[in-house]
Design a protein around this motif. Structure first.
Motif, PDB file in Angstrom:
ATOM      1  N   ARG A 110       0.813  -1.152  -0.039  1.00  0.00           N
ATOM      2  CA  ARG A 110      -0.026  -0.018   0.052  1.00  0.00           C
ATOM      3  C   ARG A 110       0.792   1.116  -0.041  1.00  0.00           C
ATOM      4  NH1 ARG A 110      -2.611  -3.751   3.098  1.00  0.00           N
ATOM      5  NH2 ARG A 110      -4.710  -4.172   2.824  1.00  0.00           N
ATOM      6  N   VAL A 111       0.364   2.207  -0.796  1.00  0.00           N
ATOM      7  CA  VAL A 111       1.307   3.487  -0.799  1.00  0.00           C
ATOM      8  C   VAL A 111       0.334   4.684  -0.410  1.00  0.00           C
ATOM      9  CG1 VAL A 111       2.633   4.833  -2.287  1.00  0.00           C
ATOM     10  CG2 VAL A 111       2.759   2.477  -2.653  1.00  0.00           C
ATOM     11  N   ASN A 112       0.649   5.460   0.193  1.00  0.00           N
ATOM     12  CA  ASN A 112       0.054   6.478   0.854  1.00  0.00           C
ATOM     13  C   ASN A 112       0.868   7.983   0.642  1.00  0.00           C
ATOM     14  OD1 ASN A 112      -1.696   8.032   1.640  1.00  0.00           O
ATOM     15  ND2 ASN A 112      -2.305   6.893   3.692  1.00  0.00           N
ATOM     16  N   ASP A 113       0.260   8.772   0.409  1.00  0.00           N
ATOM     17  CA  ASP A 113       0.661  10.352   0.430  1.00  0.00           C
ATOM     18  C   ASP A 113       1.086  10.919  -0.744  1.00  0.00           C
ATOM     19  OD1 ASP A 113      -0.044  10.923   3.008  1.00  0.00           O
ATOM     20  OD2 ASP A 113       1.996  10.123   3.904  1.00  0.00           O
ATOM     21  N   PRO A 114       1.568  12.195  -0.985  1.00  0.00           N
ATOM     22  CA  PRO A 114       1.690  12.807  -2.349  1.00  0.00           C
ATOM     23  C   PRO A 114       2.913  12.687  -2.955  1.00  0.00           C
ATOM     24  CG  PRO A 114       2.092  14.388  -0.642  1.00  0.00           C
ATOM     25  CD  PRO A 114       1.524  13.158   0.181  1.00  0.00           C
ATOM     26  N   CYS A 115       2.710  12.704  -4.537  1.00  0.00           N
ATOM     27  CA  CYS A 115       4.115  12.435  -5.117  1.00  0.00           C
ATOM     28  C   CYS A 115       3.744  12.965  -6.560  1.00  0.00           C
ATOM     29  CB  CYS A 115       4.723  11.039  -5.378  1.00  0.00           C
ATOM     30  SG  CYS A 115       3.600   9.808  -6.070  1.00  0.00           S
ATOM     31  N   SER A 116       4.800  13.350  -7.303  1.00  0.00           N
ATOM     32  CA  SER A 116       4.709  13.953  -8.685  1.00  0.00           C
ATOM     33  C   SER A 116       4.497  12.779  -9.696  1.00  0.00           C
ATOM     34  CB  SER A 116       5.697  14.828  -9.145  1.00  0.00           C
ATOM     35  OG  SER A 116       6.896  14.139  -9.058  1.00  0.00           O
ATOM     36  N   LEU A 117       4.280  13.107 -10.913  1.00  0.00           N
ATOM     37  CA  LEU A 117       4.143  12.007 -11.902  1.00  0.00           C
ATOM     38  C   LEU A 117       5.314  11.344 -11.968  1.00  0.00           C
ATOM     39  CD1 LEU A 117       2.380  10.238 -13.798  1.00  0.00           C
ATOM     40  CD2 LEU A 117       2.641  11.961 -15.510  1.00  0.00           C
ATOM     41  N   PRO A 118       6.477  11.878 -12.245  1.00  0.00           N
ATOM     42  CA  PRO A 118       7.731  11.412 -12.570  1.00  0.00           C
ATOM     43  C   PRO A 118       8.250  10.520 -11.401  1.00  0.00           C
ATOM     44  CG  PRO A 118       7.805  13.910 -13.258  1.00  0.00           C
ATOM     45  CD  PRO A 118       6.556  13.613 -12.543  1.00  0.00           C
ATOM     46  N   VAL A 119       7.928  11.076 -10.031  1.00  0.00           N
ATOM     47  CA  VAL A 119       8.350  10.299  -8.834  1.00  0.00           C
ATOM     48  C   VAL A 119       7.228   8.828  -8.907  1.00  0.00           C
ATOM     49  CG1 VAL A 119       8.513  10.075  -6.134  1.00  0.00           C
ATOM     50  CG2 VAL A 119       9.136  12.066  -7.707  1.00  0.00           C
ATOM     51  N   ALA A 120       6.089   9.107  -9.235  1.00  0.00           N
ATOM     52  CA  ALA A 120       5.129   8.184  -9.155  1.00  0.00           C
ATOM     53  C   ALA A 120       5.537   6.890 -10.268  1.00  0.00           C
ATOM     54  CB  ALA A 120       3.766   8.412  -9.565  1.00  0.00           C
ATOM     55  N   MET A 121       6.173   7.276 -11.346  1.00  0.00           N
ATOM     56  CA  MET A 121       6.742   6.153 -12.087  1.00  0.00           C
ATOM     57  C   MET A 121       8.001   5.668 -11.593  1.00  0.00           C
ATOM     58  SD  MET A 121       5.297   7.823 -15.862  1.00  0.00           S
ATOM     59  CE  MET A 121       5.698   6.282 -16.710  1.00  0.00           C
ATOM     60  N   THR A 122       8.903   6.397 -11.139  1.00  0.00           N
ATOM     61  CA  THR A 122      10.032   5.963 -10.602  1.00  0.00           C
ATOM     62  C   THR A 122       9.575   4.691  -9.258  1.00  0.00           C
ATOM     63  OG1 THR A 122      11.181   7.905 -11.122  1.00  0.00           O
ATOM     64  CG2 THR A 122      12.021   6.243  -9.274  1.00  0.00           C
ATOM     65  N   LEU A 123       8.709   5.200  -8.625  1.00  0.00           N
ATOM     66  CA  LEU A 123       8.365   4.225  -7.360  1.00  0.00           C
ATOM     67  C   LEU A 123       7.548   2.947  -8.003  1.00  0.00           C
ATOM     68  CD1 LEU A 123       6.693   6.797  -4.981  1.00  0.00           C
ATOM     69  CD2 LEU A 123       8.636   5.605  -4.483  1.00  0.00           C
TER      70      LEU A 123
END
Length: 101
Positions: free
Chosen positions: A50-63
Protein backbone atom coordinates in the motif's frame (compact mmCIF):
# COMPACT_ATOMS: atom_id res chain seq x y z
CA UNK A 1 19.11 17.49 2.70
CA UNK A 2 16.30 15.15 1.66
CA UNK A 3 14.09 16.14 -1.26
CA UNK A 4 11.76 13.16 -0.90
CA UNK A 5 10.77 11.13 2.14
CA UNK A 6 9.98 7.44 1.94
CA UNK A 7 9.44 5.15 4.91
CA UNK A 8 7.57 1.95 5.68
CA UNK A 9 5.11 2.41 8.54
CA UNK A 10 2.84 -0.47 9.56
CA UNK A 11 3.11 -2.07 6.12
CA UNK A 12 2.30 1.14 4.25
CA UNK A 13 4.90 2.93 2.13
CA UNK A 14 4.55 6.52 3.35
CA UNK A 15 5.88 9.00 0.82
CA UNK A 16 6.12 12.77 0.60
CA UNK A 17 8.09 15.78 -0.45
CA UNK A 18 11.01 17.03 1.64
CA UNK A 19 13.30 19.94 0.91
CA UNK A 20 12.33 21.96 -2.18
CA UNK A 21 13.81 20.65 -5.44
CA UNK A 22 12.97 19.96 -9.06
CA UNK A 23 11.71 16.58 -10.25
CA UNK A 24 15.06 15.55 -11.75
CA UNK A 25 16.65 15.59 -8.30
CA UNK A 26 13.58 14.25 -6.51
CA UNK A 27 13.45 11.22 -8.84
CA UNK A 28 17.13 10.44 -8.17
CA UNK A 29 16.65 10.81 -4.42
CA UNK A 30 13.50 8.65 -4.38
CA UNK A 31 15.26 5.90 -6.36
CA UNK A 32 18.27 6.03 -4.05
CA UNK A 33 16.06 5.79 -0.96
CA UNK A 34 14.19 2.79 -2.36
CA UNK A 35 17.50 1.10 -3.14
CA UNK A 36 18.71 1.78 0.41
CA UNK A 37 15.46 0.37 1.84
CA UNK A 38 15.86 -2.78 -0.29
CA UNK A 39 19.45 -3.30 0.86
CA UNK A 40 18.61 -2.88 4.54
CA UNK A 41 15.58 -5.17 4.31
CA UNK A 42 13.11 -2.40 5.14
CA UNK A 43 11.51 -2.96 1.72
CA UNK A 44 11.46 -6.74 1.31
CA UNK A 45 8.65 -7.31 -1.14
CA UNK A 46 5.59 -9.46 -0.73
CA UNK A 47 2.02 -10.02 -1.81
CA UNK A 48 0.74 -6.42 -1.53
CA UNK A 49 2.15 -2.95 -1.01
CA UNK A 50 0.00 0.00 0.00
CA UNK A 51 1.33 3.45 -0.95
CA UNK A 52 0.08 6.64 0.67
CA UNK A 53 0.70 10.40 0.43
CA UNK A 54 1.65 12.82 -2.36
CA UNK A 55 4.08 12.54 -5.22
CA UNK A 56 4.61 13.99 -8.67
CA UNK A 57 4.06 11.95 -11.82
CA UNK A 58 7.81 11.46 -12.45
CA UNK A 59 8.27 10.21 -8.88
CA UNK A 60 5.17 8.00 -9.14
CA UNK A 61 6.63 6.30 -12.20
CA UNK A 62 9.97 5.76 -10.47
CA UNK A 63 8.23 4.28 -7.42
CA UNK A 64 6.03 2.07 -9.61
CA UNK A 65 9.00 0.72 -11.53
CA UNK A 66 10.98 -0.07 -8.40
CA UNK A 67 8.24 -1.64 -6.27
CA UNK A 68 6.44 -3.55 -9.03
CA UNK A 69 9.42 -5.91 -9.18
CA UNK A 70 9.14 -6.63 -5.45
CA UNK A 71 5.40 -6.91 -4.80
CA UNK A 72 2.61 -8.95 -6.33
CA UNK A 73 0.25 -5.98 -6.25
CA UNK A 74 0.44 -2.26 -5.44
CA UNK A 75 -2.47 -0.22 -4.11
CA UNK A 76 -2.34 3.57 -4.07
CA UNK A 77 -4.45 5.52 -1.60
CA UNK A 78 -7.23 7.64 -3.08
CA UNK A 79 -8.28 10.21 -0.46
CA UNK A 80 -11.61 10.91 -2.18
CA UNK A 81 -12.56 7.24 -1.93
CA UNK A 82 -10.82 6.59 1.36
CA UNK A 83 -9.45 3.34 -0.08
CA UNK A 84 -6.40 1.96 -1.85
CA UNK A 85 -6.88 1.36 -5.58
CA UNK A 86 -4.95 -1.57 -7.03
CA UNK A 87 -2.84 0.07 -9.72
CA UNK A 88 -0.28 -2.67 -10.45
CA UNK A 89 -0.92 -6.38 -10.17
CA UNK A 90 0.77 -9.64 -10.99
CA UNK A 91 -1.17 -11.38 -8.24
CA UNK A 92 -4.41 -13.22 -9.11
CA UNK A 93 -5.83 -12.26 -5.69
CA UNK A 94 -5.95 -8.59 -6.73
CA UNK A 95 -7.48 -7.25 -9.93
CA UNK A 96 -6.61 -3.93 -11.50
CA UNK A 97 -8.99 -1.31 -10.11
CA UNK A 98 -9.97 -3.29 -7.01
CA UNK A 99 -10.51 -1.07 -3.97
CA UNK A 100 -9.19 -2.25 -0.62
CA UNK A 101 -9.00 -0.80 2.88
Amino acid sequence: MTTYNIQMIDGVLQIGFGDPAQNDQIVRDAAARLEEMSKTGELKGGELLRVNDPCSLPVAMTLAHKVSHLFGAVGVFDPKMGKYVISITHNPNYKLGDCID
